[in-house]
Design a protein around this motif. Structure first.
Motif, mmCIF file in Angstrom:
data_model
loop_
_atom_site.group_PDB
_atom_site.id
_atom_site.type_symbol
_atom_site.label_atom_id
_atom_site.label_comp_id
_atom_site.label_asym_id
_atom_site.label_seq_id
_atom_site.Cartn_x
_atom_site.Cartn_y
_atom_site.Cartn_z
ATOM 1 N N VAL A 45 -34.098 30.038 -7.425
ATOM 2 C CA VAL A 45 -35.037 30.856 -7.982
ATOM 3 C C VAL A 45 -34.567 32.420 -8.165
ATOM 4 N N LEU A 46 -33.881 32.839 -6.937
ATOM 5 C CA LEU A 46 -33.147 34.207 -6.990
ATOM 6 C C LEU A 46 -32.028 34.270 -7.930
ATOM 7 N N GLY A 47 -31.216 33.256 -7.795
ATOM 8 C CA GLY A 47 -30.067 33.293 -8.762
ATOM 9 C C GLY A 47 -30.393 33.232 -10.201
ATOM 10 N N THR A 48 -31.671 32.769 -10.557
ATOM 11 C CA THR A 48 -31.924 32.714 -11.948
ATOM 12 C C THR A 48 -33.001 33.769 -12.369
ATOM 13 N N LEU A 49 -33.135 34.580 -11.468
ATOM 14 C CA LEU A 49 -34.169 35.910 -11.836
ATOM 15 C C LEU A 49 -33.737 36.490 -13.056
ATOM 16 N N PRO A 50 -32.431 36.889 -13.378
ATOM 17 C CA PRO A 50 -32.040 37.616 -14.481
ATOM 18 C C PRO A 50 -32.487 36.997 -15.754
ATOM 19 N N LEU A 51 -32.491 35.571 -15.831
ATOM 20 C CA LEU A 51 -32.689 34.761 -17.017
ATOM 21 C C LEU A 51 -34.398 34.634 -17.167
ATOM 22 N N THR A 52 -35.104 34.893 -16.242
ATOM 23 C CA THR A 52 -36.592 34.634 -16.241
ATOM 24 C C THR A 52 -37.335 35.706 -16.409
ATOM 25 N N ARG A 53 -36.718 37.043 -16.412
ATOM 26 C CA ARG A 53 -37.405 38.257 -16.234
ATOM 27 C C ARG A 53 -37.931 38.921 -17.716
ATOM 28 N N ASP A 54 -37.485 38.198 -18.801
ATOM 29 C CA ASP A 54 -37.659 38.831 -20.135
ATOM 30 C C ASP A 54 -39.092 38.442 -20.940
ATOM 31 N N ARG A 55 -39.428 37.114 -20.560
ATOM 32 C CA ARG A 55 -40.699 36.558 -21.058
ATOM 33 C C ARG A 55 -41.886 36.344 -19.967
ATOM 34 N N THR A 56 -43.132 36.352 -20.408
ATOM 35 C CA THR A 56 -44.198 36.194 -19.270
ATOM 36 C C THR A 56 -44.319 34.934 -18.952
ATOM 37 N N LEU A 57 -44.001 33.754 -19.670
ATOM 38 C CA LEU A 57 -44.290 32.552 -19.133
ATOM 39 C C LEU A 57 -43.196 32.153 -18.056
ATOM 40 N N SER A 58 -41.771 32.549 -18.540
ATOM 41 C CA SER A 58 -40.593 32.295 -17.671
ATOM 42 C C SER A 58 -40.806 33.101 -16.121
ATOM 43 N N ALA A 59 -41.209 34.311 -16.268
ATOM 44 C CA ALA A 59 -41.347 35.233 -15.174
ATOM 45 C C ALA A 59 -42.700 34.626 -14.221
ATOM 46 N N ALA A 60 -43.512 34.097 -15.027
ATOM 47 C CA ALA A 60 -44.788 33.700 -14.096
ATOM 48 C C ALA A 60 -44.214 32.369 -13.340
ATOM 49 N N LEU A 61 -43.504 31.434 -13.957
ATOM 50 C CA LEU A 61 -43.272 30.228 -13.493
ATOM 51 C C LEU A 61 -42.070 30.709 -12.361
ATOM 52 N N ALA A 62 -41.306 31.677 -12.500
ATOM 53 C CA ALA A 62 -40.193 31.897 -11.365
ATOM 54 C C ALA A 62 -41.082 32.682 -10.190
ATOM 55 N N MET A 63 -41.909 33.444 -10.299
ATOM 56 C CA MET A 63 -42.953 33.950 -9.175
ATOM 57 C C MET A 63 -43.562 32.807 -8.581
ATOM 58 N N ALA A 64 -44.222 31.809 -9.405
ATOM 59 C CA ALA A 64 -44.690 30.782 -8.698
ATOM 60 C C ALA A 64 -43.753 29.931 -7.766
ATOM 61 N N ALA A 65 -42.478 29.608 -8.219
ATOM 62 C CA ALA A 65 -41.674 28.861 -7.488
ATOM 63 C C ALA A 65 -41.308 29.481 -6.336
ATOM 64 N N TRP A 66 -40.939 30.969 -6.429
ATOM 65 C CA TRP A 66 -40.714 32.027 -5.554
ATOM 66 C C TRP A 66 -41.625 31.906 -4.299
ATOM 67 N N GLY A 67 -42.992 32.062 -4.827
ATOM 68 C CA GLY A 67 -43.819 32.114 -3.591
ATOM 69 C C GLY A 67 -43.677 30.572 -2.788
ATOM 70 N N VAL A 68 -43.634 29.791 -3.528
ATOM 71 C CA VAL A 68 -43.808 28.253 -2.827
ATOM 72 C C VAL A 68 -42.514 28.245 -1.852
ATOM 73 N N THR A 69 -41.217 28.348 -2.444
ATOM 74 C CA THR A 69 -40.081 28.179 -1.889
ATOM 75 C C THR A 69 -40.015 29.140 -0.549
ATOM 76 N N ALA A 70 -40.403 30.315 -0.822
ATOM 77 C CA ALA A 70 -40.189 31.327 0.422
ATOM 78 C C ALA A 70 -41.106 31.222 1.313
ATOM 79 N N MET A 71 -42.368 30.742 1.302
ATOM 80 C CA MET A 71 -43.146 30.220 2.414
ATOM 81 C C MET A 71 -42.957 29.076 2.996
#
Length: 415
Positions: free
Chosen positions: A284-310
């Motif tokens: 998730v962290l490694g692909t952040l620069p690729l996911t922060r330009d569109r709402t859908l990809s950013a939301a999916l990244a934040m969702a995956a980030w929340g799950v994996t981090a906790m």
């Protein structure tokens, strides 16, 4: 020897205390401008309100865990919640920045004592095959704070002033102390002969590598999370409402990740769950620069980030508690200390990376965090292998192991 299960309200009550502490930890960032303006301080100086809390927590968690390891858990929890409540009341009454900083030190002391003691109590009152889920309930309170507590506390501060947020937290601390005193049975961990014996497990290589793993992935995650507004600026365009929605996605999935991590640990064991979650966090962290330009990809990244981090926290706590249940409060406090040290380090290092304020520097935060997560994977694997070769190899922190099966008994039930 017999074990009695905790009454139904116990684990939720412990989680509510963790919710209050989680809210206190993270809500300050949202009220700093109001604090600075009211106390005639610069925003930079006011930032010490948050930084000092985290540093105090990191330093005091293992110290207090060692000093209170032989005390009955219910007593420790009530004391910690009352100190937490008094610290927040003092914060609300602070006439100046110096008094507020002193109050935050007291508040952090209560918080540093509570979280490890609550996690140890939840583990001790649960059968080994359900220990991961029990710890996840407590940790779920911390996760839930990012979903409900922080937004509500920030809104309350905007509407009624920042002092009202601290009064609310003080009241919640008192209510939780009363609930714990009336609802939790007496819990005593097997007493080590003295403080030297309780400190001995802290030198166990399994403990050292487990705590180092936590420090690495927490630092990696907070490199970017501390500056999430800048990270997501391409998709939010500076819109606070859109950023809040993306953070809500993160928070909701963080709660789910905590629950999933606890259940998965009980089913498959602590090590596979830890490795899978840290590996997912690295992706998730490694692909952040690729996911922060569109709402859908950013939301999916934040969702995956929340799950994996906790998902990382229940297996980490499980592994530590199983090393030496008698030293559970100390070992869990070391993990808490590593968590808050990682939060502080992530913010500090991330600040140095983006000091120039350019978009290229912000793009580095995710990949650098991913690199630290990969290092966390390495230390986790080393820790597992050391544990398998060491004298306590038979007591590795997996559900199949019986370590701590009778780790604690409610007072009066021990035979």
């Amino acid at each position: 020897m017999s074990r009695t299960k905790p009454s139904l309200p116990v684990l939720p009550v412990l989680a509510v205390g963790a919710f209050a502490i989680g809210t206190d930890t993270f809500v300050v960032a949202g009220v700093l401008p109001e604090v600075a303006g009211d106390l005639s301080a610069t925003l930079t100086d006011a930032g010490w309100v948050s930084t000092l809390f985290a540093l105090t927590y990191a330093v005091l968690a293992p110290v207090l865990g060692a000093l209170t390891g032989r005390l009955e858990r219910r007593t420790v929890l009530v004391i910690s919640l009352l100190v937490f409540a008094l610290g927040n009341a003092a914060s609300a009454l602070a006439p100046g920045l110096g008094a507020l900083l002193a109050a935050r030190v007291a508040t952090a002391a209560g918080a540093a004592l509570y979280i490890p003691a609550a996690s140890a109590s939840a583990a001790a009152l649960s059968a080994p095959e359900r220990r991961g889920r029990a710890m996840a309930v407590v940790l779920g309170g911390l996760s839930a704070a990012t979903v409900a507590g922080v937004p509500f506390g920030t809104w309350l501060a905007a509407d009624l002033g920042w002092r009202s947020t601290f009064w609310l937290l003080a009241g919640l601390g008192v209510l939780c102390a009363a609930a714990v005193a009336g609802g939790l049975p007496e819990v005593r961990l097997p007493a080590a002969p003295g403080i030297a014996a309780r400190l001995a497990p802290a030198r166990d290589p399994r403990v050292l590598f487990t705590v180092l793993t936590t420090l690495l992935f927490m630092t990696g995650g907070y490199l970017a999370l501390t500056y999430i507004g800048a990270v997501l600026a391409p998709v939010t365009g500076g819109d606070g409402g859109e950023l809040a929605l993306l953070l809500l996605v993160f928070g909701v999935l963080a709660v789910a990740g905590t629950t999933l991590g606890g259940r998965a640990t009980d089913r498959w064991g602590a090590t596979p769950v830890l490795l899978a979650s840290v590996a997912g966090l690295a992706v998730v962290l490694g692909t952040l620069p690729l996911t922060r330009d569109r709402t859908l990809s950013a939301a999916l990244a934040m969702a995956a980030w929340g799950v994996t981090a906790m998902m990382t926290q229940p297996p980490q706590q499980y592994r530590l508690f199983a090393v030496a249940p008698a030293s559970g409060p100390l070992l869990l406090s070391l993990n808490s200390s590593a968590t808050f040290t990682g939060i502080s380090l992530g913010g500090f290092i991330g600040g140095r990376v983006i000091a120039d304020g350019g978009a290229d520097e912000v793009d580095l935060l995710g990949p650098l965090g991913a690199g630290l997560a990969v290092l966390a994977l390495v230390t986790a694997v080393i820790g597992v292998r050391v544990g398998q070769r060491g004298p306590g190899a038979g007591e590795d922190a997996e559900p199949a192991a019986g370590t701590g099966a009778s780790a604690a008994e409610p007072a009066g039930k021990r035979g």
